[in-house]
Design a protein around this motif. Sequence first.
Motif, PDB file in Angstrom:
ATOM      1  N   TYR A 134       0.819  -1.207   0.000  1.00 19.44           N
ATOM      2  CA  TYR A 134       0.000   0.000   0.000  1.00 19.44           C
ATOM      3  C   TYR A 134       0.855   1.259   0.000  1.00 19.44           C
ATOM      4  O   TYR A 134       0.439   2.285  -0.509  1.00 19.44           O
ATOM      5  N   GLY A 135       2.001   1.200   0.644  1.00 18.88           N
ATOM      6  CA  GLY A 135       2.930   2.307   0.573  1.00 18.88           C
ATOM      7  C   GLY A 135       2.807   3.356   1.665  1.00 18.88           C
ATOM      8  O   GLY A 135       3.519   4.364   1.624  1.00 18.88           O
ATOM      9  N   GLN A 136       1.949   3.149   2.662  1.00 21.11           N
ATOM     10  CA  GLN A 136       1.866   4.144   3.739  1.00 21.11           C
ATOM     11  C   GLN A 136       3.209   4.324   4.425  1.00 21.11           C
ATOM     12  O   GLN A 136       3.563   5.434   4.834  1.00 21.11           O
ATOM     13  N   CYS A 137       3.947   3.262   4.570  1.00 19.91           N
ATOM     14  CA  CYS A 137       5.253   3.338   5.235  1.00 19.91           C
ATOM     15  C   CYS A 137       6.207   4.264   4.482  1.00 19.91           C
ATOM     16  O   CYS A 137       7.077   4.883   5.094  1.00 19.91           O
ATOM     17  N   VAL A 138       6.044   4.339   3.178  1.00 13.58           N
ATOM     18  CA  VAL A 138       6.930   5.169   2.355  1.00 13.58           C
ATOM     19  C   VAL A 138       6.787   6.640   2.744  1.00 13.58           C
ATOM     20  O   VAL A 138       7.775   7.378   2.783  1.00 13.58           O
ATOM     21  N   PHE A 139       5.566   7.056   3.059  1.00 13.28           N
ATOM     22  CA  PHE A 139       5.339   8.445   3.443  1.00 13.28           C
ATOM     23  C   PHE A 139       5.949   8.749   4.810  1.00 13.28           C
ATOM     24  O   PHE A 139       6.418   9.858   5.051  1.00 13.28           O
ATOM     25  N   GLU A 140       5.947   7.770   5.700  1.00 15.04           N
ATOM     26  CA  GLU A 140       6.451   7.994   7.057  1.00 15.04           C
ATOM     27  C   GLU A 140       7.977   7.913   7.126  1.00 15.04           C
ATOM     28  O   GLU A 140       8.589   8.627   7.919  1.00 15.04           O
TER      29      GLU A 140
END
Length: 63
Positions: free
Chosen positions: A14-20
């Motif tokens: 999903y890529g949420q970790c990429v933003f954090e």
Amino acid sequence: MIKINVDMDKCQHYGQCVFEAPNVFRLNDDDKLEYHATAEDSERDNVQAAIDVCPMQAIFIVD
Ligand code: SF4
């Protein structure tokens, strides 16, 4: 130095970790997660934020 492990059987990219924690996690050209298995201590808060937002609870700091 911290060690990071992602359970790729759980990860849904999903890529949420990429933003954090963009210094640690990225989505490659195929939209698949890639990550650094080690990071500087200064990244710990960002990685913890990634752990907190990951909808699959797939990210772990390995002590
Ligand atoms: S937030 Fe979790 S499920 Fe999404 S790409 Fe990152 S590790 Fe995978």
